[in-house]
Scaffold this motif. Structure first.
Motif, PDB file in Angstrom:
ATOM      1  N   GLU A  77      37.127  -1.806  65.555  1.00 30.79           N
ATOM      2  CA  GLU A  77      35.769  -0.918  65.066  1.00 30.79           C
ATOM      3  C   GLU A  77      35.263  -1.420  63.220  1.00 30.79           C
ATOM      4  N   VAL A  78      33.926  -1.980  63.638  1.00 31.68           N
ATOM      5  CA  VAL A  78      34.172  -1.464  61.994  1.00 31.68           C
ATOM      6  C   VAL A  78      34.411  -0.579  60.892  1.00 31.68           C
ATOM      7  N   ALA A  79      34.899   0.238  61.719  1.00 27.65           N
ATOM      8  CA  ALA A  79      34.934   1.799  60.463  1.00 27.65           C
ATOM      9  C   ALA A  79      35.979   1.897  61.020  1.00 27.65           C
ATOM     10  N   GLY A  80      37.092   0.996  61.476  1.00 31.87           N
ATOM     11  CA  GLY A  80      38.189   1.311  61.360  1.00 31.87           C
ATOM     12  C   GLY A  80      39.348   0.972  61.013  1.00 31.87           C
ATOM     13  N   ARG A  81      40.263   1.299  59.729  1.00 32.03           N
ATOM     14  CA  ARG A  81      41.100   0.375  59.240  1.00 32.03           C
ATOM     15  C   ARG A  81      41.670  -0.368  59.761  1.00 32.03           C
ATOM     16  N   GLU A  82      41.433  -0.667  58.362  1.00 31.92           N
ATOM     17  CA  GLU A  82      41.941  -2.540  57.984  1.00 31.92           C
ATOM     18  C   GLU A  82      43.603  -2.308  57.083  1.00 31.92           C
ATOM     19  N   PHE A  83      44.297  -3.303  57.502  1.00 31.70           N
ATOM     20  CA  PHE A  83      45.341  -3.498  56.463  1.00 31.70           C
ATOM     21  C   PHE A  83      45.398  -5.600  56.499  1.00 31.70           C
TER      22      PHE A  83
END
Length: 160
Positions: A77-83
Motif C-alpha cells: 500500500e502507498v501508505a505502508g512503511r518504506e525501507f
C-alpha cells in the motif's frame, strides 16, 4: 520458505509479462516464488463510493480466500512503511530462518479492503508515489530478486 504474490488484475501488457517472467525465473534458485492473478471486480463508468467499497470487498475476499494458515500476509500500500533494499534483504533472511511462508498482496485500483488491511501483519510501500499496478509487479519481483542476490553475495546488486 515460499513467497506467493497475490495480485488483482489480469491480462497485463507484454512488457510487464516479459519483466515479471524474467525476474521470476531468476529468483527461483534462491526462493520458490509464485504469482497468482485474481480477477478484478467489474467496474462501471460512474461508480459511487458504495460501489468502490463493494469492489474492494470482493477483491479482498478473493485475496483472503487464497491464504493458507501458516502464511504471513503483507499488504502493499502507498501508505505502508518504506525501507531500503538492504533492509528487505535482512527481512527476507529472517523469514527464511524462521521458515516463514509469505504472501505479498497487491490490491486493485481502489486499494485493499479493510479485511485485508486488518489481516496483514504489516503494510509495505514500494514508494510514496502512486504507481500503476502493472509496474508494481515488475518492481516488486525485481526487488525481491535483488534482496536475494544480496543475501547470496551475488554480483547483481552493487551498492553505491
Amino acid at each position: 520458505m515460499k513467497i506467493r504474490i497475490l495480485t488483482i488484475g489480469q491480462k497485463m501488457p507484454a512488457w510487464v509479462m516479459t519483466g515479471v517472467d524474467d525476474y521470476l525465473k531468476r529468483i527461483q534458485p534462491f526462493v520458490q516464488t509464485q504469482i497468482i492473478e485474481i480477477p478484478m471486480a467489474k467496474r462501471g463508468k460512474n461508480d459511487s463510493e458504495a460501489d468502490i467499497l463493494k469492489y474492494r470487498q470482493i477483491e479482498g475476499d478473493a485475496i483472503l480466500a487464497q491464504l493458507k494458515g501458516n502464511e504471513l500476509l503483507i499488504a502493499l500500500e502507498v501508505a505502508g512503511r518504506e525501507f531500503s533494499t538492504e533492509k528487505l534483504a535482512t527481512t527476507m533472511q529472517d523469514w527464511m530462518q524462521a521458515g516463514q511462508d509469505v504472501v505479498l498482496a497487491i490490491g486493485g485500483p481502489d486499494g485493499h479492503s479493510q479485511a485485508v488491511r486488518q489481516a496483514a501483519a504489516w503494510h509495505w510501500s514500494l514508494s510514496k508515489l502512486t504507481l500503476p499496478h502493472p509496474l508494481v509487479r515488475v518492481m516488486l519481483i525485481e526487488q525481491l530478486y535483488r534482496a536475494m542476490t544480496i543475501n547470496h553475495n551475488h554480483p547483481y546488486h552493487r551498492a553505491g
